[in-house]
Design an enzyme around this catalytic site. Structure first.
Site, PDB file in Angstrom:
ATOM      1  N   PHE A 158      -4.088   3.146  14.920  1.00  0.00           N
ATOM      2  CA  PHE A 158      -4.349   4.183  13.937  1.00  0.00           C
ATOM      3  C   PHE A 158      -5.566   3.754  13.127  1.00  0.00           C
ATOM      4  O   PHE A 158      -5.857   2.560  13.044  1.00  0.00           O
ATOM      5  CB  PHE A 158      -3.143   4.336  12.992  1.00  0.00           C
ATOM      6  CG  PHE A 158      -2.202   5.418  13.405  1.00  0.00           C
ATOM      7  CD1 PHE A 158      -1.378   5.242  14.500  1.00  0.00           C
ATOM      8  CD2 PHE A 158      -2.126   6.615  12.701  1.00  0.00           C
ATOM      9  CE1 PHE A 158      -0.503   6.228  14.898  1.00  0.00           C
ATOM     10  CE2 PHE A 158      -1.252   7.616  13.072  1.00  0.00           C
ATOM     11  CZ  PHE A 158      -0.435   7.430  14.174  1.00  0.00           C
TER      12      PHE A 158
ATOM     13  N   LYS B 258     -10.943  -3.705  19.503  1.00  0.00           N
ATOM     14  CA  LYS B 258      -9.529  -4.076  19.669  1.00  0.00           C
ATOM     15  C   LYS B 258      -8.998  -3.734  21.070  1.00  0.00           C
ATOM     16  O   LYS B 258      -7.789  -3.785  21.288  1.00  0.00           O
ATOM     17  CB  LYS B 258      -8.690  -3.385  18.581  1.00  0.00           C
ATOM     18  CG  LYS B 258      -9.175  -3.716  17.160  1.00  0.00           C
ATOM     19  CD  LYS B 258      -8.236  -3.260  16.078  1.00  0.00           C
ATOM     20  CE  LYS B 258      -8.836  -3.558  14.710  1.00  0.00           C
ATOM     21  NZ  LYS B 258      -7.894  -3.428  13.614  1.00  0.00           N
TER      22      LYS B 258
ATOM     23  N   ASN C  56       0.851  -1.197   0.000  1.00  0.00           N
ATOM     24  CA  ASN C  56       0.000   0.000   0.000  1.00  0.00           C
ATOM     25  C   ASN C  56       0.882   1.240   0.000  1.00  0.00           C
ATOM     26  O   ASN C  56       2.109   1.137  -0.082  1.00  0.00           O
ATOM     27  CB  ASN C  56      -0.948  -0.025   1.202  1.00  0.00           C
ATOM     28  CG  ASN C  56      -0.167  -0.126   2.492  1.00  0.00           C
ATOM     29  OD1 ASN C  56       0.609   0.761   2.840  1.00  0.00           O
ATOM     30  ND2 ASN C  56      -0.338  -1.236   3.206  1.00  0.00           N
TER      31      ASN C  56
ATOM     32  N   LYS D   5     -13.554   0.570  16.510  1.00  0.00           N
ATOM     33  CA  LYS D   5     -12.222  -0.071  16.588  1.00  0.00           C
ATOM     34  C   LYS D   5     -11.700  -0.074  18.024  1.00  0.00           C
ATOM     35  O   LYS D   5     -11.106  -1.055  18.472  1.00  0.00           O
ATOM     36  CB  LYS D   5     -11.211   0.657  15.686  1.00  0.00           C
ATOM     37  CG  LYS D   5     -11.261   0.160  14.256  1.00  0.00           C
ATOM     38  CD  LYS D   5     -10.214   0.781  13.374  1.00  0.00           C
ATOM     39  CE  LYS D   5     -10.480   0.344  11.939  1.00  0.00           C
ATOM     40  NZ  LYS D   5     -10.098   1.287  10.934  1.00  0.00           N
TER      41      LYS D   5
ATOM     42  N   LYS E  32       8.860 -16.745 -11.214  1.00  0.00           N
ATOM     43  CA  LYS E  32       8.190 -15.555 -11.764  1.00  0.00           C
ATOM     44  C   LYS E  32       7.044 -15.984 -12.685  1.00  0.00           C
ATOM     45  O   LYS E  32       7.239 -16.837 -13.555  1.00  0.00           O
ATOM     46  CB  LYS E  32       9.215 -14.717 -12.538  1.00  0.00           C
ATOM     47  CG  LYS E  32       8.667 -13.412 -12.998  1.00  0.00           C
ATOM     48  CD  LYS E  32       9.678 -12.620 -13.785  1.00  0.00           C
ATOM     49  CE  LYS E  32       8.957 -11.509 -14.513  1.00  0.00           C
ATOM     50  NZ  LYS E  32       9.675 -11.044 -15.665  1.00  0.00           N
TER      51      LYS E  32
END
Ligand code: PMT
Length: 414
Positions: free
Chosen positions: A325, A343, A211, A339, A291
């Site tokens: 975060f 969590k 990302n 969250k 690959k």
């Protein structure tokens, strides 16, 4: 938090080739909002023009201890009363020897002697054979014992073409060190475990899923925590960033599973845990060993869920303060509060990753802090460095509230 704004910096330059770098150092301090004055030895003037220093500082350069400045002020007394810190850069073997022996026979050595109530930072630079001379080492040891600060030198190619230990450190490291000196050590005796950057989940030997995380936010927190006296362990996914080695243990990982393993290893003895990494939620079940070749058919990749590291940390939480975060694009508060609950977090830092100046890759962020009691605070656009300090300020307050016994006990030990 502007650590350097308004600070008065006196830079004393001695006669080494690295003197040519000091105008850039002055510019960095001026850009950070400091007022800077420069002093030179006679030998320094062989490497650098006082006019350059005068132009950049906007002040006359101090050159001679016997030249009175306005209204009979004695330069070394007036300048050391004025400054908040004296930086000697580059510091030659000669000036270190004079300072360690209490010799004050020119302007710079006199300035050092007169700066008995303020911090002095030496940034040595010399040929490595001089630097490794036991007498130079002894002088440095004496000055450190006296309470003076040092930064560098570093290894690399020197002016004479030789490789070795003796180069002036990067100028940004000198600025960072000065910030360090001025920062209250409110995280002293705390171990802070921080994750940063993306993870890379391999598809085949040359391709992976990742990302846009650059690691800047997590690295900024690591630097700020270290500056504030914490013992920092930084678990970093692949980034292009570097971090000072002193006071920070950097562990590089690639995949979410590697990150999970390292975090579990250091979690039990950490006091504060901050998950700023953008951990990939999925990985390929089994990466291809060779690959992949192109074909005209639709290619389907099977992905499996990565473990939610933060969630399992929440499940194992003992005395740690656990901070997550949230990179959100909508329903910020609702998602973040969910969250915290799911969590078992103490604090969540929400970034609005829709905005071009916040979240991934950029140097700035717009954060909202929500603590486990539902208290919300929004911050305007700021540098990631300032956002890091705002997050740590909040964590320290929360820690005092949630674990007062732990906090007081640690402070007693300091
Ligand atoms: O690195 P930069 O370019 O500076 O960008 C900073 C950032 C945007 C990456 C950072 O500020 C940020 O928001 N990091 C968390 C991004 C994220 O993964 O958000 P999330 O909502 O998917 O995850 C929530 C929390 O769970 C995060 O603390 C994350 O570290 C953690 N997580 C997520 C997935 C997973 N499998 N395990 C986790 O522990």
């Amino acid at each position: 938090m502007d650590h350097l704004r308004g600070k008065k910096i006196l830079i004393a330059i001695t006669g080494g080739i690295a003197a040519y770098k000091i105008p850039e150092l002055i510019r960095l301090f001026v850009k950070s909002g400091c007022e800077v004055r420069a002093a030179v030895t006679e030998n320094a003037c062989k490497f650098i023009q006082p006019l350059t220093l005068e132009t950049l500082t906007g002040h006359p350069v101090l050159r001679n201890e016997f030249t009175l400045i306005k209204e009979s002020q004695i330069p070394h007394i007036e300048a050391t009363a004025w400054c908040d810190i004296l930086i000697v850069a580059p510091a030659t073997g000669n000036i270190l020897g004079k300072a360690a022996s209490g010799i004050a026979d020119d302007l710079v050595s006199t300035l050092i002697m007169a700066t008995s109530q303020k911090p002095i930072l030496f940034a040595p630079a010399m040929n490595s054979r001089m630097y490794l001379n036991p007498i130079v080492k002894r002088n440095i040891a004496v000055l450190k014992e006296t309470g003076h600060f040092f930064i560098g030198p570093e290894e690399g190619e020197m002016a004479c073409g030789e490789e070795g230990l003796g180069r002036l450190v990067l100028l940004t490291c000198i600025v960072e060190k000065v910030k360090d000196i001025f920062t209250e050590k409110d995280l002293h005796n705390n171990t802070i475990l921080i994750s940063a950057g993306p993870t890379q989940e391999p598809i085949d030997p040359v391709r992976y899923i990742t990302n846009r995380s650059s690691g800047k936010m997590g690295y900024a927190i690591a630097k700020a925590a270290k500056r504030r006296g914490g013992r920092v362990i930084l678990i970093s996914g692949p980034t292009r960033l570097s971090i000072p080695k002193e006071g920070i243990t950097l562990i590089r990982v690639k995949t979410a599973l590697e990150m999970e393993r390292e975090i579990y290893e250091h979690y039990p003895y950490s006091d504060i845990v901050i998950m700023a990494a953008a951990v990939a939620d999925y990985r390929t079940n089994r990466p291809f060993p060779h690959k992949l070749k192109k074909s005209d058919r639709v290619f389907q990749l099977e992905l499996v869920r990565n473990p939610d590291i933060l969630k399992s940390l929440g499940g194992k939480k003992e005395t740690q303060i656990l901070v997550g975060f949230a990179a959100e694009t909508e329903n910020f508060e609702k998602n973040a509060l969910q969250k915290i609950k799911d969590k078992n977090l103490d604090l969540i830092v929400v970034n609005n990753v829709n905005l071009p100046d916040a979240g991934f890759e950029v140097d700035t962020n717009r954060i909202m802090l929500i603590d486990r009691f539902g208290k919300i605070r929004r911050f305007p656009l700021q540098s990631k460095e300032d956002a890091a300090d705002a997050i740590l300020d909040k964590i320290i307050k929360l820690k005092k509230k949630i674990r007062p016994e732990n906090h007081n006990e640690k402070n007693k030990r300091t």
